[in-house]
Design an enzyme around this catalytic site. Structure first.
Site, short mmCIF file in Angstrom:
data_model
loop_
_atom_site.label_atom_id
_atom_site.label_comp_id
_atom_site.label_asym_id
_atom_site.label_seq_id
_atom_site.Cartn_x
_atom_site.Cartn_y
_atom_site.Cartn_z
N LYS A 18 -2.36 7.82 -2.94
CA LYS A 18 -2.40 8.90 -3.94
C LYS A 18 -3.26 8.52 -5.14
O LYS A 18 -4.10 9.30 -5.57
CB LYS A 18 -0.99 9.24 -4.44
N ARG A 92 8.78 14.17 -9.40
CA ARG A 92 9.49 13.43 -8.35
C ARG A 92 10.72 14.18 -7.85
O ARG A 92 11.28 13.81 -6.84
CB ARG A 92 9.92 12.05 -8.87
N ARG A 131 -1.10 -5.07 -0.01
CA ARG A 131 -1.32 -4.88 -1.45
C ARG A 131 -0.51 -5.91 -2.25
O ARG A 131 -1.00 -6.49 -3.21
CB ARG A 131 -0.94 -3.46 -1.87
N ARG A 137 2.41 -9.19 -5.95
CA ARG A 137 3.60 -8.43 -6.33
C ARG A 137 4.78 -8.91 -5.50
O ARG A 137 4.98 -8.49 -4.37
CB ARG A 137 3.35 -6.94 -6.13
N ARG A 148 12.33 1.78 -0.85
CA ARG A 148 11.52 2.73 -1.63
C ARG A 148 11.11 3.94 -0.78
O ARG A 148 11.09 5.07 -1.26
CB ARG A 148 10.27 2.03 -2.18
#
Length: 189
Positions: A18, A92, A131, A137, A148
């Site tokens: 996105k 959201r 990623r 991360r 998630r």
């Protein structure tokens, strides 16, 4: 579709691309990309009053309350002479979508299109693990990613229904080279 008010909402699971696609479309159509996550992280980094309020909420992995998010959106839109925006990561929830529609009605700038990037779950997990590795991360492990994605599914299905009922939902295959995905997005906008 380049003159006058324009509002595009990007929906899609974490890792769907996105942010990448919204930034490219914003540049091509002279739109402002509004990412509530980026705005909140900036406030936290700068230590603003808002940043101090939301930092503990974000650290716990909870959603920032609607009233704070909506205040941020109102502030961002009020700075624009003419509303030309892409929303990345907002709304959201259906409640947020309804509040956004009310605000946009006041500003005479309804949602023109809602782009839903669709990517199979295993591809999303692969992308986010990659990623996480590239960006260091530590919070993006497979268990956290799956959680998630489940939260996304629970929250977003009502949004998909909401925008579909309004006739502005555009489903786009988010698998493939980012350039190919962008071409698909441009076809529906």
């Amino acid at each position: 579709m380049t003159a006058g008010p324009m509002v595009i909402v990007f929906l899609g699971p974490p890792g769907a691309g996105k942010g990448t696609q919204a930034a490219r479309l914003a540049a091509d159509l002279s739109l402002v990309k509004i990412s509530t996550g980026d705005i909140l992280r900036d406030h936290v980094a700068r230590g603003t009053e808002l940043g101090r309020k939301v930092a503990p909420i974000m650290e716990r992995g909870e959603l920032v309350p609607d009233e704070l998010i909506l205040a941020i959106i109102r502030e961002e839109l009020s700075r624009m002479k003419e509303v030309r925006a892409i929303f990345d990561g907002f709304p959201r929830t259906t409640r947020q979508a309804e509040a956004l529609d009310e605000l946009l009605a006041e500003l005479r700038a309804p949602v023109n299109a809602t782009v839903l990037l669709e990517v199979p779950e295993e591809e999303l997990i692969r992308r986010m693990l990659k990623r996480a590795e590239l960006e260091g991360r530590a919070d993006d492990n497979e268990e956290t990613i799956r959680r998630r994605l489940e939260v996304y599914r629970q929250q977003t299905q009502p949004l998909i229904d909401y925008y579909s009922a309004r006739g502005v939902l555009k489903r786009v295959d988010g698998v493939g080279d980012p350039g190919q995905v962008y071409c698909r997005i441009r076809e529906v906008i």
